[in-house]
Design a protein around this motif. Structure first.
Motif, short mmCIF file in Angstrom:
data_model
loop_
_atom_site.label_atom_id
_atom_site.label_comp_id
_atom_site.label_asym_id
_atom_site.label_seq_id
_atom_site.Cartn_x
_atom_site.Cartn_y
_atom_site.Cartn_z
N ARG A 1 1.18 -1.38 -0.01
CA ARG A 1 0.30 -0.04 0.07
C ARG A 1 1.05 1.50 0.22
O ARG A 1 1.15 2.48 -0.46
CB ARG A 1 -0.74 0.02 1.31
N ILE A 2 2.02 1.65 0.30
CA ILE A 2 2.74 2.71 0.36
C ILE A 2 3.36 2.45 -0.55
O ILE A 2 3.50 3.73 -1.16
CB ILE A 2 4.30 2.13 1.84
N ALA A 3 3.60 1.72 -2.02
CA ALA A 3 4.35 1.96 -2.76
C ALA A 3 3.24 2.58 -3.33
O ALA A 3 3.03 2.85 -4.19
CB ALA A 3 4.34 0.43 -3.37
N LEU B 1 0.51 4.11 -2.56
CA LEU B 1 0.79 5.31 -2.36
C LEU B 1 1.45 7.40 -2.85
O LEU B 1 1.02 7.32 -3.41
CB LEU B 1 0.66 5.86 -0.85
N ALA B 2 2.61 6.01 -3.30
CA ALA B 2 3.85 6.30 -4.08
C ALA B 2 3.15 7.23 -5.25
O ALA B 2 3.56 7.76 -5.53
CB ALA B 2 5.29 5.87 -3.77
#
Lengths: 282, 282
Positions: free
Chosen positions: B240-242, B244-245
């Motif tokens: 999920r962080i990727a 968001l990026a």
DNA sequence: AGAAAAATGAAATTTTATTTCATAATTATG
DNA sequence: CATAATTATGAAATAAAATTTCATTTTTCT
């Protein structure tokens, strides 16, 4: 910080001779790391002590130490942090810049986190009767993400991104409850008020915010997440990602504290989702 | 090649004394780059010339050159991806591991992204009549985040994390609409169906997912975000962080495409939030 | 303009790395 | 299993590189 960037940044604080050295270094750093101080001095048309002073000015122990830093900067490929997106960047360029600055900011955030506070937070979270996560705007999604994670742990967890619900919830909190308030700026009035209300009602208040802010002052435990502000292009970028990584850390701490049996449970939760998915062929 | 790796590989071709040096270096490379040849020799209980010969054996010009190579190896970061959290880790340890693996995964994700697809996506997004972001579970928060960002651009943008609303919305979509479907696994049945429905109704469907998945097959444009799966401890973390990026990348591309006047507007949106915040003293 | 402060480089010194060469350890050979 | 040949090692000498000291020049501030 990357020493090449540092040289660029401080370029105008240098003296005339120092600037000469800086220019030689910036124009061909790869040559410099294989040069002696004498060679570099000659190349820049200045004396050896000047090169040495230049190195010290950049907080290195001397020329050899400076070369070490330089070598590391070069190894990182393109230098990270403040690589700002430029009007004429191609898709590839701005993609790289954004990912790199996100990574650099995660590194910053990690350094700013205090393990003791994390440990205390995990303590408090594992012992809580009820968990609440509150955030607004970009931090609202962090709160939701936390809810999604902690929900899997089978603990009572709520999450609101509505000011009124947050207030009501805070007022109804009691001893043994943990309220996690998320705000990068730490200055959002209504959230600060929510933190105060929760504290007045004996809840433990954990703040995921920047240190020394109005919000931080209201919290029982502050988890300070520093990111370099100016990488945000008028919208939260690195800050929320660092907050999410912190949520991962807290969730991980939680599962570790609860022991291995507990983790079998997590697997069950994950497996329960299987029927909603298409099978893998491999 | 990374010199640390090289030392490990050639460990058994070394003589007795050379192995002593190698061991000292491998056990604390970070100390070594700040040691003189004399210090290292002493540490390894061998003579200085032996250290020097050791360096040359590894195809470096001598000890200082060797340190340079070593510094570069270290700068590249130990390939952290696979540093797993361990039962007995301290707060500091698991914090570092999680941040590091997040960073490593961002790097992976960046490499997996195709600039051409990003460019096409930005094209399509800037020309859309209406934007929709759909996700479920952890990807729901990514969709919300996207809404939060694109909303600032003053374009019609909706976001649902409810299966029925997503379906209804997809059915009502039309030519000129863009539907962004977010799913790490790319196998969530209801989302794949939503993508199909949207496509059937002539919307452009952008998939933020893993390539070669059922979802990817339904999309007009696939933005594939690869992360190493096994770092997730039974819950979505790096993925999920990727994502968001990637949202940041798309939002940035959008603002660049729209030109500088447009960015003044963004500043206004940001400034509008000011009254909800406590002032800064500094 | 002239004093004070800062920057700079030549030379001396110190630190660090490398070479040389004698000795010790290991290996190969009869 | 002795002993020659090879290889590995370290002490000392040498060379190279970096740093310090201090006198001179340049800049900055009245």
């Amino acid at each position: 910080m990357n020493i090449l960037e540092k040289i660029k940044n401080e370029l105008d604080t240098f003296s005339k001779s120092e600037r000469k050295v800086a220019e030689v270094i910036l124009s061909s750093p790869n040559t410099v790391i294989h040069s002696s101080i004498a060679a570099l001095a000659k190349q820049a048309n200045i004396s050896e002590p000047t090169v040495n002073r230049f190195c010290r000015r950049l907080d290195t122990k001397g020329y050899p130490d400076f070369k070490l830093h330089l070598a590391q900067s070069l190894a990182n490929g393109t230098p990270y942090v403040n690589r700002h997106v430029d009007e004429n960047d191609t898709a590839e360029e701005y993609t790289s810049k954004i990912f790199e600055s996100t990574m650099a900011n995660l590194e910053l955030a990690r350094k700013s986190l205090d393990p003791t506070s994390i440990n205390r937070s995990v303590d408090v979270l594992t012992q809580a009767n009820k968990l609440s996560f509150f955030g607004l705007g970009a931090s609202a999604i962090v709160a939701r993400d936390a809810q999604n994670k902690f929900f899997r742990f089978n603990v009572p967890v709520i999450c609101f991104d509505d000011i009124l619900m947050q207030r009501m919830s805070a007022i109804n909190s009691r001893q043994g409850d943990v309220v996690v308030v998320i705000s990068h700026t730490g200055r959002t009035k209504s959230l600060v008020e929510v933190a105060t209300l929760a504290k007045e009602n004996d809840a433990t208040v954990i703040g995921i915010t920047t240190k020394d802010t109005p919000l931080a002052k209201e919290c029982s435990i502050v988890l300070s997440v520093d990111v370099s502000e100016d990488t945000d292009l008028y919208m939260p970028m690195a800050s929320r990602i660092a907050q999410l990584a912190l949520i991962d850390v807290l969730a991980t701490g939680f599962t570790l504290r609860r022991g291995s049996k507990f983790r079998d449970n997590l697997k069950k939760v994950k497996d329960s989702l299987r029927s909603s998915r298409f099978d893998r062929k491999d």
